[in-house]
Structures are given as C-alpha cells and as structure tokens.
Design a protein around this motif. Structure first.
Motif, PDB file in Angstrom:
ATOM      1  N   GLU A  79      40.301  66.628  17.187  1.00  0.00           N
ATOM      2  CA  GLU A  79      39.106  66.941  17.957  1.00  0.00           C
ATOM      3  C   GLU A  79      39.451  67.264  19.406  1.00  0.00           C
ATOM      4  OE1 GLU A  79      35.820  64.271  15.552  1.00  0.00           O
ATOM      5  OE2 GLU A  79      37.233  63.283  16.906  1.00  0.00           O
ATOM      6  N   PHE A  83      38.540  70.636  21.285  1.00  0.00           N
ATOM      7  CA  PHE A  83      37.890  70.655  22.596  1.00  0.00           C
ATOM      8  C   PHE A  83      38.655  71.553  23.554  1.00  0.00           C
ATOM      9  CE2 PHE A  83      37.621  68.137  26.767  1.00  0.00           C
ATOM     10  CZ  PHE A  83      36.548  68.869  27.244  1.00  0.00           C
ATOM     11  N   TRP A 110      30.974  67.985  24.241  1.00  0.00           N
ATOM     12  CA  TRP A 110      32.048  67.142  23.724  1.00  0.00           C
ATOM     13  C   TRP A 110      31.930  65.706  24.240  1.00  0.00           C
ATOM     14  CZ3 TRP A 110      35.125  67.745  19.718  1.00  0.00           C
ATOM     15  CH2 TRP A 110      35.266  69.025  19.184  1.00  0.00           C
ATOM     16  N   THR A 113      29.582  64.074  21.990  1.00  0.00           N
ATOM     17  CA  THR A 113      30.266  63.787  20.725  1.00  0.00           C
ATOM     18  C   THR A 113      31.032  62.476  20.850  1.00  0.00           C
ATOM     19  OG1 THR A 113      30.469  66.130  20.174  1.00  0.00           O
ATOM     20  CG2 THR A 113      31.986  64.617  19.063  1.00  0.00           C
ATOM     21  N   ARG A 171      28.258  68.278  16.829  1.00  0.00           N
ATOM     22  CA  ARG A 171      28.688  67.718  18.102  1.00  0.00           C
ATOM     23  C   ARG A 171      27.452  67.220  18.827  1.00  0.00           C
ATOM     24  NH1 ARG A 171      31.553  72.579  18.744  1.00  0.00           N
ATOM     25  NH2 ARG A 171      30.161  72.949  20.455  1.00  0.00           N
TER      26      ARG A 171
END
Length: 188
Positions: A79, A83, A110, A113, A171
């Motif tokens: 992840e 990103f 993000w 998230t 997200r």
C-alpha cells in the motif's frame, strides 16, 4: 510600520489577512507568487523524473516515507508503494494544470485509509462482504466548507453508512465522502 507599506517595500514578504467569517487570505506580489509556483513546479518535475527513472530512488522514498507521513505505518508495504506511485503520477498531472489540490486530495485520501486500517473494528465493518443491494446512489452534492473537514468522526460516520462492494476495498477519502471517485484498487 504599516503592513501594506511593508508588503509594498519587499518582494519576499506575504501578508495574511485573517477573516472571521471565511478562510484567511494571503497577499503577496505577483513576482513572489510566480517564484513560489516555479520552485514548486521544478521540485515536482525533478522528483517525478527521478522516481520514474531510478528504482533505487523509488526504494529510498518508500523507506523514508514514514518520516514525512508517520501514518503510513498503518499501511502495508504494498500500500505504501501504491501511495507513492499515485502521489508521483498525481504530482505530474497537477503540475501540468498548475493546481496543487489533487496532490493534497491524494495525501488526504491515503491518510484516511490509514485511519481506517488503524482501527480493526472499523476495518472489519468496511471490509465485510455483502450481496445486498442498498439502492441507488444519490447524485453528488456541490462541495461545501463542511465537506472539506478532516474530522475523523465525520469521515467515520459517513464511511459506516455506505457498504463496500464485494471484492473491492475503498480508500478512506473516497469511501467517506458522498462526492467520491471510483473505488480505489483492491488490496490484499
């Protein structure tokens, strides 16, 4: 000394106008604003070029990202790489239209998230598969000042009202706002 006079006598100063009923304003000279825009643009273009052409640079940025964004500790390594890739491509596109807002939106997305992933209970609720049809999705509302809040409780309450599609992971930012984009890529 008068603030207006001070601003007129120096090309390197800015004046912040604090308003009670709206967002503050920043006043500066046109040449100073152009210098700041150019410096930001050159930095973004250099960073994007470096990231596109050097695998070692990509690895280093991924490794040092927690120093810049401590909340990436709640993301998996995969992840974090996603990103970085999205951030780099958005920086390039945002620079081409001279608008930094998309970069801020990617970072905010993000970060949300990570907020969700930091809460196991919330992650479980949002990751739960369902076959139910929850009806039509209302048309997006025009953004308001309240929609731009980064208050976690607001995002959490909105996020729990919209079910996830089976097999898709959303997200946080896209998940939390009614004026969302398409869902983010599925994560494992």
């Amino acid at each position: 000394m008068d603030s207006g006079l001070e601003l007129r006598t120096s090309a390197n100063r800015v004046l912040v106008v604090r308003r009670r009923d709206a967002e503050d304003l920043v006043l500066t000279t046109a040449s100073r604003a152009e210098q700041a825009r150019e410096a930001s643009s050159v930095t973004a273009r250099l960073f994007v070029a470096l990231m596109r052409h050097d695998q070692h640079a990509q690895d280093v940025v991924t490794d040092v990202l927690p120093e810049v964004f401590p909340w990436v500790a709640f993301l998996s390594r995969q992840e974090v790489r996603a990103f970085v890739e999205e951030l780099v491509s958005t920086m390039k596109a945002a620079d081409s239209i001279d608008n930094p807002a998309p970069v801020a939106q990617v970072i905010d997305s993000w970060r949300h998230t990570a907020e969700v992933l930091a809460d196991p209970e919330l992650t479980a609720v949002l990751s739960k598969s369902t076959d139910a049809d929850f009806g039509p999705v209302p048309a997006p509302c025009p953004p308001t000042h309240a929609d731009q809040s980064s208050d976690f409780a607001t995002h959490w309450s909105r996020a729990t009202q919209t079910p996830a599609q089976p097999g898709r992971t959303y997200r946080g930012h896209h998940r939390a706002h009614p004026r969302s984009h398409q869902p983010g890529p599925a994560r494992t």
